[in-house]
Each structure stands twice: as C-alpha cells, then as structure tokens.
Scaffold this motif. Structure first.
Motif, short mmCIF file in Angstrom:
data_model
loop_
_atom_site.label_atom_id
_atom_site.label_comp_id
_atom_site.label_asym_id
_atom_site.label_seq_id
_atom_site.Cartn_x
_atom_site.Cartn_y
_atom_site.Cartn_z
N THR A 82 0.82 -1.20 0.00
CA THR A 82 0.00 0.00 0.00
C THR A 82 0.86 1.26 0.00
O THR A 82 1.92 1.31 0.62
CB THR A 82 -0.95 0.01 1.22
OG1 THR A 82 -1.70 1.24 1.23
CG2 THR A 82 -0.17 -0.08 2.53
N ALA A 84 -1.02 4.11 0.68
CA ALA A 84 -2.24 4.83 1.03
C ALA A 84 -2.00 6.27 1.42
O ALA A 84 -2.80 7.16 1.10
CB ALA A 84 -2.95 4.10 2.18
N GLN A 129 -2.77 0.80 -4.06
CA GLN A 129 -2.30 -0.45 -3.49
C GLN A 129 -2.08 -1.43 -4.63
O GLN A 129 -2.55 -1.22 -5.75
CB GLN A 129 -3.29 -1.02 -2.48
CG GLN A 129 -4.65 -1.36 -3.08
CD GLN A 129 -5.67 -1.79 -2.04
OE1 GLN A 129 -5.65 -1.34 -0.90
NE2 GLN A 129 -6.57 -2.69 -2.42
N ARG A 289 -12.42 3.65 7.40
CA ARG A 289 -11.52 2.57 6.98
C ARG A 289 -12.23 1.21 6.89
O ARG A 289 -11.57 0.17 6.77
CB ARG A 289 -10.30 2.49 7.90
CG ARG A 289 -10.54 2.13 9.34
CD ARG A 289 -9.26 2.26 10.16
NE ARG A 289 -9.37 1.80 11.53
CZ ARG A 289 -9.01 0.60 11.97
NH1 ARG A 289 -8.51 -0.30 11.14
NH2 ARG A 289 -9.11 0.27 13.24
N ARG A 292 -11.35 -0.52 3.35
CA ARG A 292 -9.95 -0.92 3.16
C ARG A 292 -9.54 -2.00 4.14
O ARG A 292 -8.85 -2.96 3.77
CB ARG A 292 -9.04 0.30 3.33
CG ARG A 292 -7.57 0.04 3.03
CD ARG A 292 -6.68 1.13 3.60
NE ARG A 292 -6.68 1.09 5.07
CZ ARG A 292 -6.20 2.08 5.82
NH1 ARG A 292 -5.75 3.17 5.26
NH2 ARG A 292 -6.20 1.97 7.14
N ASP A 293 -9.94 -1.88 5.41
CA ASP A 293 -9.43 -2.76 6.45
C ASP A 293 -10.34 -3.93 6.79
O ASP A 293 -9.97 -4.78 7.60
CB ASP A 293 -9.16 -1.94 7.72
CG ASP A 293 -8.00 -0.97 7.54
OD1 ASP A 293 -7.24 -1.13 6.58
OD2 ASP A 293 -7.86 -0.06 8.38
N SER A 296 -12.59 -5.15 1.94
CA SER A 296 -11.74 -5.49 0.79
C SER A 296 -10.83 -6.67 1.06
O SER A 296 -10.16 -7.16 0.14
CB SER A 296 -10.89 -4.28 0.39
OG SER A 296 -9.90 -4.01 1.36
#
Length: 439
Positions: A82, A84, A129, A289, A292-293, A296
């Motif tokens: 990543t 980010a 990413q 988040r 993303r966390d 995904s």
C-alpha cells in the motif's frame, strides 16, 4: 446444529470446511495502515535515525525485511502493498518471502521471489495499493502440519530511489529488520548481515492471503490500541486476538484465521478529516476505513468490534450519541458490503484513574458505561463479548490491579491498556460459538 468439540472448545461444524475440494484466498495476516511515518503510536521502537535520517523523505534505495506471523497457512500466498498515505509514486522491487530462522536470517532454501503481473517490481501511485502474483511456498507443502503453527514469515522488498512519506503501521510489537539507506536490493539474501537495523513497525505491507479451503472462517478483530496490543509482550504474540486464535486452533487446526485490524489511538467517528497532509496519530476513523481494512480483505466471515474509549478521551470529546450512531452506520455498511457477515460487539474495557493525560476521567467512564449498555442491549450485534466484566475491578471501577503493569518493557502501566494477564482474560472470556460463523 451439530458441534465438534476438541480440547474443551466447541465450534459449529459448519465452520469447519472439508480438507479437499474448492479453494479460495483467505486473509492470513493484516496490518491496518494509519498514516505517514513518523506520525503514530509505536511501542518499544528502536532509534530510527540511522535507517530514516530524513523522515519526510522516507526510505532511500534500501530493503525492508518485515517479520509477521500468519494466522493461516497455505501452499500459495499473495501480498498486498500500500501507498495509502504516500504523496509520490512508490516503486517496489526485489520482493521475496521466506521462513524466518531467527533475527533477520531465513531458513536456507525457503526464500521465494515475488512477482507483480509477471514483473519483478511494481509502481504504486499515491493512495493506491497492489497485490502480488501468487507465490508457491515450498516449505508449506503440508499447510496442516502442526510444525508450521506459530512460525513466522519474512517478507523482504526493496524501495527504489526515495519513497517519500511512508505508509506504515506503527505498533507492530514485532521486530523487523532494515538495511542502511543506499544498500540496494538485498531481499534475495537469506542471511542477516545486510540487515543491521531493527524496527518494531510494519511499512508498506498491509495484507497477506493464503490459499485455503473455501469457506475457511476468517475472524477480524477491529479496534484501537487495546486490539493492536499496547502493553502486551514485544514479540510475544499475546494480544487478545492472538490468544483467541490459539484457542480456536486447538479445536480446528489450520481451518480458521484471526486477523488484527487494530490501530493505536483509533476512534469510531473521529477525526473528521484525515490525509497525508493532515495526519493524526490514531489514524483515520473506523468508519472511514471499513472498506480498506475489512470489506476489501479476503474471506472475512466475522468482525469483532472493540472501540470507543478514544472517542470519549480528551482527544476525541465525542458524545455518547455520536459513537452509538457511528456504530449503527458501521454495522449497516458492513452488512451491505459482506452479506451474511457475523458482527460481534465487544464491551469497552475500563480506564478510570488512568495516568494518561487524555484518559481516566469520570466523564469518559460514564460515556463508556453508556456505550457498553448500548452494545449489550441494542440488538445491533449478532453476539456480545463482555471484555468490561473480564477486566474491571469492582472495587475501583478501573482495571484489575494484576492487569496494570505493562508487559512490553516492564513499566508500571497506565491503567488504560491491559497487560498480558488482561489480554489473556479477555480472550478466555470469549465463547467460540459467539464468534464463529453459523453458515
């Protein structure tokens, strides 16, 4: 529903996929990115001035060897890198993955090259990413071997030129290794001489998948420093998610994963704004988040959400109603993003009397107790785990005295973060049937 019982643990039979048949990627490890180095809350961090003499410039032509412990093993792995919170393109090449022998040294013959779309490297744009290609792990030919349990991988990669601001996870509580700036690509080297420097943080790498039997349950623990493991033992793997994983593996073997998505200082609803130019030590809010966390990542079947104490600190100053509404929003969004996901609410541990300047005051505790009542009685979650009861001293209203002295460096503790004894009690209070998926 039929149940399988091993070593005193009971797990739904439906959560135990057959050993043969279809396979799918399953998250085996993650480290939630929270901002640009050096903003964050690391623990037991060695001096980084020799590896990153100009923090804003980041890494320069050097190799990282990040050590991590997969929660699940498979014959194939893939890695997610990543950028980010970067402000310029990040070039990674010379990546390898091998089995750690000790320190920065690898088990001879275990180190395998990593490719990206068949190429040796990849350039990741700011905010982006990249997943690697699948990597065959020759040493994991039998991923169910008990000899692999607890073993650690070393993921090596070279950052070409200057990285600029580095996306990182500050609180790894795991020692990893770095070369000096300008040392070039050293990831293929299975020895340790090229890696004289250490860090207790993870950089650029934020997820690892293993190929596993389809339906393998992946349980993600979502939250702040009390999930991230502050005050637990450096390199000891005794955060509460680690202990929970070992309990489940005693019953299910290599057929379950427990993933840590905690960020030290994280809040449910704050801060309102976050980015490379406006960082905050606790990272972006939980609500910002979720995708993303959690969503995904591969194969997430259960989320245990423990959070709120930082919202009620003097850094957050959020109202009880705002955090309750944030949890409602988060639960709704997760159910929409992951159909059938099991969502487990965790009551917030006490901080009354904390020596931390932002914590420990009576108003924080009043809001905490209000949030715990909401978690227990609102019906928002599929199940509730009661960490408050497991850690609270009825006499003082704060942490139980034996849970206060911190385990990382042997300090007195801050009466906010449980130590190893506290995390053990938290994990032991969880009923496996509450956190394992039922379908």
């Amino acid at each position: 529903m039929m149940l399988a019982t091993v070593f005193g643990l009971t797990a739904p039979a439906s959560a135990q996929p057959a050993g043969a048949g279809a396979t799918a990627w399953a998250t085996a490890w993650a480290a939630s990115a929270h901002g640009p180095y050096p903003v964050g809350n690391p623990s037991a961090q060695p001096n980084q001035s020799f590896t990153f003499p100009e923090p804003q410039q980041g890494a320069r032509d050097q190799t990282f060897r990040l050590v991590l412990r997969p929660s699940l093993w498979g014959r194939q792995a893939r890695l997610r890198f990543t950028n980010a919170f970067g402000t310029q393109p990040l070039r990674i090449d010379g990546a390898h993955v091998g089995l750690q022998l000790g320190g920065a040294a690898l088990v001879p013959g275990s180190n395998a090259p990593v490719r990206f779309g068949g190429q040796e490297g990849v350039t990741i744009p700011p905010g982006g990413q990249a997943w690697s290609d699948p990597v065959d792990l020759a040493f994991a030919a039998d991923p169910d071997s008990p000899l692999l349990m607890g073993r650690k991988l070393a993921v090596s990669f070279h950052v070409a030129d200057r990285s600029g601001p580095m996306t990182w996870h500050a609180k790894a509580l795991q020692t990893s290794y770095l070369t000096a700036p300008g040392a070039g690509a050293q990831g293929q080297d299975e020895g340790e001489a090229a890696f004289p420097f250490s860090t207790t943080s993870w950089f650029f790498l934020d997820a690892l998948d293993m190929m596993a039997p389809a339906g393998t349950p992946v349980i993600l623990c979502f939250g702040d420093s009390i999930t991230d493991g502050t005050a637990s033992t450096l390199n000891g793997d005794d955060r509460w998610p680690d202990v929970l994983e070992r309990r489940l593996k005693a019953a299910m073997g290599n057929r379950v994963a427990v993933i840590n998505a905690g960020i030290g200082g994280n809040q449910v609803v704050g801060p309102a704004e976050y980015g490379p130019d406006k960082p905050f030590p606790g990272g972006p809010s939980a609500l910002s988040r979720l995708d993303r966390d959690i969503a995904s990542l591969s194969g997430i079947r259960t989320v245990i959400w423990l959070e709120g104490t930082n919202d009620f600190s003097r850094n957050g100053n959020a109202s009880l109603e705002a955090v309750q509404d944030g949890m409602r929003q988060g639960v709704q969004r997760l159910r929409e993003a992951i159909p059938g996901v099991r969502l487990v609410g965790a009551t917030v541990t006490p901080a009354l009397g904390s020596t931390s300047p932002a914590h420990g005051h009576a108003e924080q505790d009043e809001k905490r107790r209000g949030l715990n009542d909401f978690i227990r009685t609102s019906g928002l979650f599929d199940a509730v785990v009661d960490f408050d009861t497991a850690t609270r001293d009825p006499a003082s209203g704060g942490l139980k005295p034996e849970m206060v002295p911190e385990s990382t460096m042997g300090g007195p503790g801050d009466k906010l973060h449980p130590n190893r004894a506290g995390y053990l009690a938290m994990a032991m209070s969880i009923r496996p049937a509450d956190v394992l998926p039922t379908r």
